[in-house]
Design a protein around this motif. Structure first.
Motif: not given
Length: 322
Positions: A104-113, A115-117, A148-152, A244-251
């Motif tokens: 499936x070419x699904x944006x949410x699952x592609x993002x999780x893929x 992230x996992x890689x 990843x709080x993204x897909x189920x 790039x493999x990291x979550x970024x919190x900009x406050x």
């Protein structure tokens, strides 16, 4: 007129019936021609018999080959079913990630893929879950697994993996269903190396969302973040993204206000600029710390007041689609 004896070769009278010298009968000619010898030939019936025998042999060989292939396929299928049934749910999540990315070419699952890689994988099991504002409830007798709080995806908790069905969703719609054994066969055939890479990543199973983990990461090096969170929330300024493999919190507006983090099992790897001792923020060196989520939760999420504080800030984070 004379004639010669065919036996001794001497002359005899033309009318003589016997040779006067050797007694050879002169009235019969000696057969000089040799009877032709006929060689035995194979009958058409014999040739037909041999042809049938070769066909029987050929058919027997074909049956043996087909039987061998069929037996091997049965054995292989049994081995695959056993492998799938032995999968813990984290490994089943790995399989689902690679299979879904393949189909499936699904944006949410592609993002999780991706992230996992990149080594970022969190799997949580629930019966009810609010995924990005969408309430998801598991069917009776099922669990839902949030990645990843993204897909189920969901499975039947009372059945073996091989007898269950993976229901794949991005939280908004169901993309499809597949038997885990079928998914395993396809991934093994086409994307086995990717599956092994994802499977080697440690997964952290917890009930903390990425937003809550972001607050933990920020609090680990800065005690006062509420004002910046409220400012971004009020102005709808994005403060949490994935890159790039990291979550970024900009406050804030500078690098010192940025926190990068990623999960590795129960460990949170946190990067930030430390201004202590630096001439100014531009010269602040980057620090990297490794701390378990359990330790962070014990420090920042023990009392009811702490929980309310973290949850309040987490809900206010303005996130990228992560």
């Amino acid at each position: 007129m004379t004639k010669f004896c065919p036996n001794c070769g001497k002359k005899s009278d033309a009318n003589a019936k016997f040779c006067p010298y050797c007694g050879q009968n002169l009235t019969h000619k000696k057969e000089t021609s040799q009877s032709s010898i006929s060689l035995p030939t194979r009958s058409s019936k014999s040739r037909t018999h041999d042809s049938k025998r070769w066909w029987i042999l050929l058919v027997s060989v074909i049956i043996l080959v087909i039987g061998g292939v069929f037996t091997y396929k049965l054995y292989e299928n049994k081995q695959q079913i056993t492998a799938v049934n032995k999968m813990p749910k984290k490994k089943l999540a790995d399989l689902t990630i690679v299979y879904t990315h393949q189909h499936y070419n699904n944006p949410s699952w592609n993002k999780v893929y991706h992230q996992a890689m990149n080594g970022n994988l969190m799997v949580q099991r629930h019966t009810h879950y609010n995924l990005n504002g969408v309430n998801i409830a598991a069917q009776k007798g099922h669990y839902i697994y949030v990645i990843n709080n993204k897909v189920v995806f969901s499975t039947n908790k009372n059945k073996a993996n091989s007898d269950s069905t993976l229901t794949i969703s991005d939280g908004k719609k169901v993309l499809g269903t597949v038997n885990p054994v079928t998914a395993y066969k396809e991934v093994k055939k086409k994307n086995w190396n990717e599956f092994q890479k994802v499977d080697n990543i440690k997964s952290f199973n917890s009930n903390f969302s990425i937003r809550q983990l972001a607050i933990f990461a920020a609090l680990s090096h800065s005690a006062d973040i509420e004002q910046d969170v409220n400012f971004n929330y009020k102005n709808n300024t994005q403060d949490l993204k994935y890159e790039k493999g990291y979550y970024i919190l900009q406050l804030g507006g500078d690098g010192v206000s940025q926190t990068q983090f990623k999960l590795n099992g129960d460990e949170l790897i946190i990067k930030y600029l430390d201004p202590i001792g630096a001439k100014d923020n531009a010269d602040a060196p980057q620090k990297t710390i490794h701390v378990t989520v359990s330790d962070l939760a014990e420090k920042y999420y023990q009392t009811s007041e702490q929980k309310a504080y973290v949850d309040k800030l987490a809900k206010k984070l303005v996130t990228q689609e992560i």
